[in-house]
Write a protein that holds these residues in place. Structure first.
Motif, PDB file in Angstrom:
ATOM      1  N   ILE A  14       7.019  -3.843  12.436  1.00 34.82           N
ATOM      2  CA  ILE A  14       5.646  -4.986  12.173  1.00 34.82           C
ATOM      3  C   ILE A  14       4.756  -4.538  13.094  1.00 34.82           C
ATOM      4  O   ILE A  14       4.875  -4.631  14.359  1.00 34.82           O
ATOM      5  CB  ILE A  14       6.981  -6.578  11.854  1.00 34.82           C
ATOM      6  CG1 ILE A  14       7.638  -6.255  11.372  1.00 34.82           C
ATOM      7  CG2 ILE A  14       5.618  -7.068  12.107  1.00 34.82           C
ATOM      8  CD1 ILE A  14       8.894  -7.201  11.549  1.00 34.82           C
ATOM      9  N   LEU A  15       3.693  -4.676  12.262  1.00 32.73           N
ATOM     10  CA  LEU A  15       2.105  -4.957  13.113  1.00 32.73           C
ATOM     11  C   LEU A  15       1.796  -6.891  13.495  1.00 32.73           C
ATOM     12  O   LEU A  15       1.732  -6.891  11.950  1.00 32.73           O
ATOM     13  CB  LEU A  15       1.412  -4.265  13.080  1.00 32.73           C
ATOM     14  CG  LEU A  15       0.951  -2.702  13.528  1.00 32.73           C
ATOM     15  CD1 LEU A  15       0.353  -2.180  12.811  1.00 32.73           C
ATOM     16  CD2 LEU A  15       1.895  -2.095  14.445  1.00 32.73           C
TER      17      LEU A  15
ATOM     18  N   MET B 266       3.688  -3.148   4.118  1.00 31.51           N
ATOM     19  CA  MET B 266       3.313  -4.446   2.979  1.00 31.51           C
ATOM     20  C   MET B 266       2.655  -5.024   3.659  1.00 31.51           C
ATOM     21  O   MET B 266       2.794  -6.068   5.234  1.00 31.51           O
ATOM     22  CB  MET B 266       5.167  -4.873   3.297  1.00 31.51           C
ATOM     23  CG  MET B 266       5.467  -6.211   2.361  1.00 31.51           C
ATOM     24  SD  MET B 266       7.100  -6.332   1.600  1.00 31.51           S
ATOM     25  CE  MET B 266       7.829  -6.743   3.444  1.00 31.51           C
ATOM     26  N   THR B 267       2.109  -5.914   3.369  1.00 26.04           N
ATOM     27  CA  THR B 267       1.861  -7.094   3.816  1.00 26.04           C
ATOM     28  C   THR B 267       1.503  -8.309   3.765  1.00 26.04           C
ATOM     29  O   THR B 267       2.257  -8.833   2.365  1.00 26.04           O
ATOM     30  CB  THR B 267      -0.387  -7.485   3.243  1.00 26.04           C
ATOM     31  OG1 THR B 267      -0.254  -7.466   2.466  1.00 26.04           O
ATOM     32  CG2 THR B 267      -0.954  -5.845   3.589  1.00 26.04           C
TER      33      THR B 267
ATOM     34  N   LEU C  16       0.679  -1.348  -0.101  1.00 27.16           N
ATOM     35  CA  LEU C  16       0.166   0.060  -0.221  1.00 27.16           C
ATOM     36  C   LEU C  16       0.976   1.667   0.392  1.00 27.16           C
ATOM     37  O   LEU C  16       2.185   1.203   1.114  1.00 27.16           O
ATOM     38  CB  LEU C  16      -1.192  -0.099   0.472  1.00 27.16           C
ATOM     39  CG  LEU C  16      -1.571   1.134   1.692  1.00 27.16           C
ATOM     40  CD1 LEU C  16      -2.684   1.938   0.741  1.00 27.16           C
ATOM     41  CD2 LEU C  16      -2.911   0.956   2.979  1.00 27.16           C
ATOM     42  N   GLU C  17       0.479   2.234  -1.272  1.00 23.53           N
ATOM     43  CA  GLU C  17       1.404   3.770  -0.850  1.00 23.53           C
ATOM     44  C   GLU C  17       0.668   4.831  -0.967  1.00 23.53           C
ATOM     45  O   GLU C  17      -0.504   4.875  -1.751  1.00 23.53           O
ATOM     46  CB  GLU C  17       2.483   3.418  -1.983  1.00 23.53           C
ATOM     47  CG  GLU C  17       3.120   2.224  -2.418  1.00 23.53           C
ATOM     48  CD  GLU C  17       4.127   2.633  -3.742  1.00 23.53           C
ATOM     49  OE1 GLU C  17       5.542   3.017  -3.671  1.00 23.53           O
ATOM     50  OE2 GLU C  17       3.272   2.845  -5.289  1.00 23.53           O
TER      51      GLU C  17
ATOM     52  N   ARG D 186      12.352   0.834   0.014  1.00 26.30           N
ATOM     53  CA  ARG D 186      12.079   1.475   0.998  1.00 26.30           C
ATOM     54  C   ARG D 186      10.358   1.042   1.372  1.00 26.30           C
ATOM     55  O   ARG D 186       9.621   1.967   1.208  1.00 26.30           O
ATOM     56  CB  ARG D 186      12.427   2.698   1.476  1.00 26.30           C
ATOM     57  CG  ARG D 186      12.114   3.726   2.614  1.00 26.30           C
ATOM     58  CD  ARG D 186      11.700   5.191   3.164  1.00 26.30           C
ATOM     59  NE  ARG D 186      10.049   5.090   3.028  1.00 26.30           N
ATOM     60  CZ  ARG D 186       9.912   5.457   2.160  1.00 26.30           C
ATOM     61  NH1 ARG D 186       9.976   5.647   0.658  1.00 26.30           N
ATOM     62  NH2 ARG D 186       8.437   5.129   1.709  1.00 26.30           N
ATOM     63  N   ILE D 187      10.621   0.080   2.142  1.00 30.66           N
ATOM     64  CA  ILE D 187       9.435  -0.907   3.422  1.00 30.66           C
ATOM     65  C   ILE D 187       9.393   0.357   4.567  1.00 30.66           C
ATOM     66  O   ILE D 187       9.766   0.060   4.989  1.00 30.66           O
ATOM     67  CB  ILE D 187       9.802  -1.926   3.512  1.00 30.66           C
ATOM     68  CG1 ILE D 187       9.231  -2.454   1.744  1.00 30.66           C
ATOM     69  CG2 ILE D 187       7.983  -2.161   3.981  1.00 30.66           C
ATOM     70  CD1 ILE D 187       8.140  -1.818   1.255  1.00 30.66           C
ATOM     71  N   ASP D 188       7.955   1.013   5.420  1.00 31.55           N
ATOM     72  CA  ASP D 188       7.741   1.606   6.627  1.00 31.55           C
ATOM     73  C   ASP D 188       7.435   0.713   7.214  1.00 31.55           C
ATOM     74  O   ASP D 188       7.967   0.966   8.048  1.00 31.55           O
ATOM     75  CB  ASP D 188       7.335   2.976   6.044  1.00 31.55           C
ATOM     76  CG  ASP D 188       7.693   3.901   5.475  1.00 31.55           C
ATOM     77  OD1 ASP D 188       9.256   4.928   5.362  1.00 31.55           O
ATOM     78  OD2 ASP D 188       7.474   3.931   4.428  1.00 31.55           O
ATOM     79  N   LEU D 189       6.740   0.043   6.875  1.00 34.20           N
ATOM     80  CA  LEU D 189       5.882  -0.835   8.003  1.00 34.20           C
ATOM     81  C   LEU D 189       5.788  -1.910   7.336  1.00 34.20           C
ATOM     82  O   LEU D 189       4.789  -2.719   6.022  1.00 34.20           O
ATOM     83  CB  LEU D 189       4.889  -0.295   8.407  1.00 34.20           C
ATOM     84  CG  LEU D 189       4.111  -1.078   9.374  1.00 34.20           C
ATOM     85  CD1 LEU D 189       3.533   0.164  11.225  1.00 34.20           C
ATOM     86  CD2 LEU D 189       2.529  -2.206   9.665  1.00 34.20           C
TER      87      LEU D 189
END
Length: 356
Positions: free
Chosen positions: A138-139, A75-76, A67-68, A110-113
């Motif tokens: 990470i959630l 990222m899922t 998702l952006e 780059r990935i933020d979460l």
């Protein structure tokens, strides 16, 4: 909506942090890159595109999406194995990947979460687990939190994991907001709404039939799973004051009674990303137990949630899927919902507008 304490996570998309652990210099060139241009960029299937789409969901494969929005990338369920690779899915159960992801793990920008619905190798594969930056937020579920933070040796532990149980939430504070959509100076209404904010709430989910839950818990065969409600909008420290888009990601759940509480709390969902496939164990040739929704359960959930648009994922990447995407396509067409569903191939993206 919930009395649970809210976790706060601050994301700064301007920081050039590699998504990979100990990234080799040849991979550092990717840190500032964008995602690949989508093979096809889809918009609302009902012809409701306004031309002002300011967010997109990029489909990597299986349940992996990116998702952006507002410069942030979420990222899922990262899975970047290739065709022929194997994953362990439980005692005596393995799966073989049949497809390739649209982007390689070491080519990620780059990935933020990361939103990790559960600790299963087809959602967090062995190469991902070995390669991801240990400081990447990470959630995930309490079960996955334990698995990711109690490793040996200690330096293998992930250090920014937040556990969310059902109905618990995290607020993702974006710093700084992008200039293109930040509140104009001197606009009191925009200033009152606050800066861009994302709220992620854990949704109920059952990866095994409820009647077998206790047995599965004792055996530790199939890990517990979350769905996610992702709300994009603007707000202050404690709440999204104005929700501009609401996305429900089902996770690997079956259609169970607990899901009926979701539309009671969230009557308006813009996009539902539904995990399908009718995953069977130990295999489709010996289908003793179904652990993700097939087309029949998927259409039940569409009627229950009544999202503006449904986007199916997780349906053909492994040899453990019994219900092909065509089953769901036929069910949606028969229900007269052909203009409320978007279909993405790996490498495609779905663009949408976050209001406000």
């Amino acid at each position: 909506m919930s009395s649970h304490p809210i976790a706060h996570i601050h994301l700064d998309p301007s920081k050039p942090i590699s998504p990979l652990r100990d990234a080799h210099p040849q991979h550092r060139a990717h840190e500032h890159k964008h995602l690949p241009h989508p093979t096809a960029l889809k918009v609302h299937p009902g012809g409701k595109s306004t031309g002002t789409e300011n967010a997109r969901l990029y489909f990597v494969g299986t349940a992996t999406t990116i998702l952006e929005w507002e410069g942030v990338r979420i990222m899922t369920d990262p899975n970047f194995l290739h065709a022929g690779d194997h994953v362990h899915l439980g005692p005596g159960v393995t799966g073989t990947r049949l497809t390739n992801p649209s982007i390689d793990l070491h080519d990620l920008p780059r990935i933020d979460l990361v939103l990790l619905s559960h600790y299963h190798a087809d959602h967090f594969d062995q190469h991902v687990e070995a390669s991801l930056n240990r400081a990447l937020p990470i959630l995930t579920t309490p079960h996955a939190h334990t698995a990711l933070t109690t490793k040996s040796p200690e330096e293998d532990n992930f250090t920014a994991v937040t556990a969310l149980d059902t109905w618990q939430s995290a607020l993702l504070h974006i710093t700084p907001p992008s200039q293109s959509s930040s509140a104009p100076v001197g606009n009191p209404d925009a200033e009152n709404r606050g800066p861009p904010l994302i709220k992620v709430t854990a949704m109920p989910g059952h990866h095994v039939p409820p009647l077998l839950a206790k047995v599965n818990e004792l055996a530790g065969a199939v890990p517990p799973t979350n769905g996610w409600m992702v709300e994009l909008g603007r707000g202050r420290e404690e709440e999204v004051k104005e929700v501009g888009y609401r996305m429900y990601i089902t996770g690997d759940t079956l259609y169970v009674d607990e899901l009926k509480s979701i539309p009671e709390r969230y009557p308006d969902v813009d996009l539902m990303v539904v995990h399908l496939g009718g995953t069977t164990i130990p295999s489709p040739s010996l289908p003793l137990l179904m652990v993700t929704m097939d087309a029949k359960q998927g259409i039940q959930l569409v009627h229950l949630i009544n999202p503006d648009v449904t986007l199916p994922v997780h349906y053909d990447d492994y040899d453990v899927f019994l219900s092909p995407l065509t089953d769901f396509q036929e069910a949606m067409a028969s229900a007269g919902l052909g203009e409320k569903v978007a279909y993405l191939d790996r490498g495609d993206a779905y663009a949408f507008s976050v209001r406000g």
